[in-house]
Design a protein around this motif. Structure first.
Motif, PDB file in Angstrom:
ATOM      1  N   SER A 181      59.913  30.066 -27.029  1.00 20.48           N
ATOM      2  CA  SER A 181      58.897  29.734 -28.270  1.00 20.48           C
ATOM      3  C   SER A 181      57.238  29.976 -27.462  1.00 20.48           C
ATOM      4  O   SER A 181      57.053  30.607 -26.288  1.00 20.48           O
ATOM      5  N   LEU A 182      56.826  29.370 -28.407  1.00 22.34           N
ATOM      6  CA  LEU A 182      54.999  29.765 -27.263  1.00 22.34           C
ATOM      7  C   LEU A 182      54.287  29.472 -26.133  1.00 22.34           C
ATOM      8  O   LEU A 182      54.375  29.736 -25.862  1.00 22.34           O
ATOM      9  N   THR A 215      60.704  39.802 -25.908  1.00 19.37           N
ATOM     10  CA  THR A 215      60.225  39.652 -27.061  1.00 19.37           C
ATOM     11  C   THR A 215      58.742  40.651 -26.775  1.00 19.37           C
ATOM     12  O   THR A 215      57.614  40.826 -27.693  1.00 19.37           O
ATOM     13  N   ALA A 219      56.687  42.237 -28.827  1.00 17.54           N
ATOM     14  CA  ALA A 219      54.416  42.221 -29.496  1.00 17.54           C
ATOM     15  C   ALA A 219      53.777  42.716 -29.231  1.00 17.54           C
ATOM     16  O   ALA A 219      52.723  43.453 -30.951  1.00 17.54           O
ATOM     17  N   HIS A 223      51.939  44.874 -32.137  1.00 15.25           N
ATOM     18  CA  HIS A 223      50.686  44.331 -32.550  1.00 15.25           C
ATOM     19  C   HIS A 223      50.662  42.976 -32.894  1.00 15.25           C
ATOM     20  O   HIS A 223      50.330  42.472 -34.072  1.00 15.25           O
ATOM     21  N   ASN A 224      51.569  41.565 -32.729  1.00 13.22           N
ATOM     22  CA  ASN A 224      51.915  40.686 -32.963  1.00 13.22           C
ATOM     23  C   ASN A 224      51.289  39.542 -31.816  1.00 13.22           C
ATOM     24  O   ASN A 224      51.363  39.356 -30.903  1.00 13.22           O
ATOM     25  N   PHE A 225      49.852  39.907 -32.616  1.00 10.77           N
ATOM     26  CA  PHE A 225      48.747  39.277 -31.316  1.00 10.77           C
ATOM     27  C   PHE A 225      49.158  37.660 -31.601  1.00 10.77           C
ATOM     28  O   PHE A 225      48.569  37.179 -30.399  1.00 10.77           O
ATOM     29  N   THR A 226      49.986  37.347 -31.983  1.00 11.06           N
ATOM     30  CA  THR A 226      49.718  35.756 -31.680  1.00 11.06           C
ATOM     31  C   THR A 226      51.036  35.102 -30.725  1.00 11.06           C
ATOM     32  O   THR A 226      50.924  34.723 -29.422  1.00 11.06           O
ATOM     33  N   VAL A 227      52.157  36.026 -29.944  1.00  5.34           N
ATOM     34  CA  VAL A 227      52.450  35.930 -28.873  1.00  5.34           C
ATOM     35  C   VAL A 227      51.406  36.662 -27.887  1.00  5.34           C
ATOM     36  O   VAL A 227      51.771  36.244 -26.617  1.00  5.34           O
ATOM     37  N   PHE A 229      48.418  37.005 -27.401  1.00  2.61           N
ATOM     38  CA  PHE A 229      47.818  36.017 -26.617  1.00  2.61           C
ATOM     39  C   PHE A 229      48.115  34.734 -25.816  1.00  2.61           C
ATOM     40  O   PHE A 229      47.229  34.141 -24.979  1.00  2.61           O
ATOM     41  N   THR A 230      48.763  34.711 -26.941  1.00  2.00           N
ATOM     42  CA  THR A 230      49.184  33.041 -26.217  1.00  2.00           C
ATOM     43  C   THR A 230      50.220  33.458 -24.230  1.00  2.00           C
ATOM     44  O   THR A 230      50.115  32.801 -23.995  1.00  2.00           O
TER      45      THR A 230
END
Length: 329
Positions: A181-182, A215, A219, A223-227, A229-230
């Protein structure tokens, strides 16, 4: 244990802790060198088992990196308020050695964006070759750093052994197969960055142990920036908490800390051993069990493996020479 006498810069390829009260001014050529060293760190950090901190240490920028990172904190607001405006921003920029950090981070980011796919392909399809290259690199690093410890005593020998045992133990832990999870990714990033700064303990391998490596790599590809940046937020948090303790150790017990860090690197050889199989003695994505070269299913491949080991050793020796030359300049 008493604080040891640090060797003079001219006598060592590993630089001594910098005086953070002195502003360092780099020429464009030096900053370009920092950028390329950052690329080397990024390339190493992509491989689970090789630490970017190892590259920083051998390249002669480790203490400067620790000093810069440990200078980031709430006190920067006071520095900004004393000057105010543009002058305050400039004072903060100089305090954290931000030009150096920016060039280094750009180099690391360049490697992650350009080399992640290629290295992942090699790890999946040519693991024997890429592990051989990094095995030679790590072996040469251990010998170079051992030569930097000028006076051995029982305490430093014990710390060296502790470093080996710790790295071997971490490398032997079972991998987690969770769906992260995040919040978990934030925590994994905080732990991984601490390992990434420590030479010999791979931050990417910590992510692998925690079940977050695939994961994060996916990312970056998508380019899954949510993952992204987390994980970066977790890394920033862990970094600020960890580097102060490491700076204190380096400033007071430099040679003893170097012995411990070198032990970490030596212990990581277990993880980067080239000849690996799975539990059934076969070659696949689960090939993590070390075997002797002559037990490898497709043969030892002595010519290619030894050749790549020598290449890795030569490159890290050149990197050490470059770091030593840069520090003298």
């Amino acid at each position: 244990m008493t604080a040891p006498q640090s060797p003079k810069p001219s006598e060592s390829s590993v630089p001594q802790p910098l005086d953070t009260s002195v502003t360092t001014t780099d020429s464009p050529k030096q900053l370009l060198g920092v950028y390329f060293k950052g690329m080397a760190m990024g390339a190493a950090d992509i491989v689970p088992g090789v630490s970017g901190g190892t590259i920083a240490l051998i390249a002669g920028i480790y203490e400067r990196l620790i000093n810069a990172l440990s200078s980031i904190g709430p006190h920067l607001w006071q520095i900004f308020r004393q000057e105010g405006g543009i002058k305050g921003l400039v004072a903060v920029w100089r305090q954290v050695d931000a030009t150096f950090l920016l060039c280094l981070l750009l180099g690391i980011a360049t490697s992650f964006l350009t080399l992640a796919g290629m290295i992942k392909h090699l790890l999946d399809n040519e693991p024997l070759l890429i592990w051989s290259f990094f095995f030679g690199l790590v072996v040469a690093t251990v010998f170079i750093l051992l030569s930097e410890i000028k006076r051995w005593n029982i305490g430093r020998a014990v710390l060296f052994i502790i470093g080996i045992v710790t790295a071997v133990t971490i490398s032997s832990l079972p991998l987690l197969t969770t769906t992260p999870s995040l919040p978990y990714l934030f925590f994994a990033g905080a732990i991984a960055i601490c390992a990434m700064i420590l030479p010999g303990i791979s931050g990417s391998f910590i992510l692998l142990l925690m079940g977050a490596y695939d994961t994060v790599l996916e990312a970056v590809h998508t380019h899954n920036f949510t993952v992204i940046f987390t994980v970066m937020a977790g890394m920033a948090t862990g970094l600020l908490l960890f580097t102060r303790a490491l700076k204190w150790l380096l400033s007071r017990y430099y040679q003893a800390t170097l012995a411990l860090l070198t032990g970490f690197i030596a212990g990581s050889l277990v993880k980067v051993w080239p000849w690996k199989v799975d539990a059934l003695g076969s070659l696949n994505s689960e090939a993590i069990t070390n075997v002797m070269p002559w037990q490898y299913p497709t043969g030892a491949h002595w010519l290619s493996t030894v050749g790549l080991m020598l290449l890795g050793a030569i490159l890290v020796s050149l990197l050490s020479w470059w770091g030593n030359r840069t520090n003298r300049a």
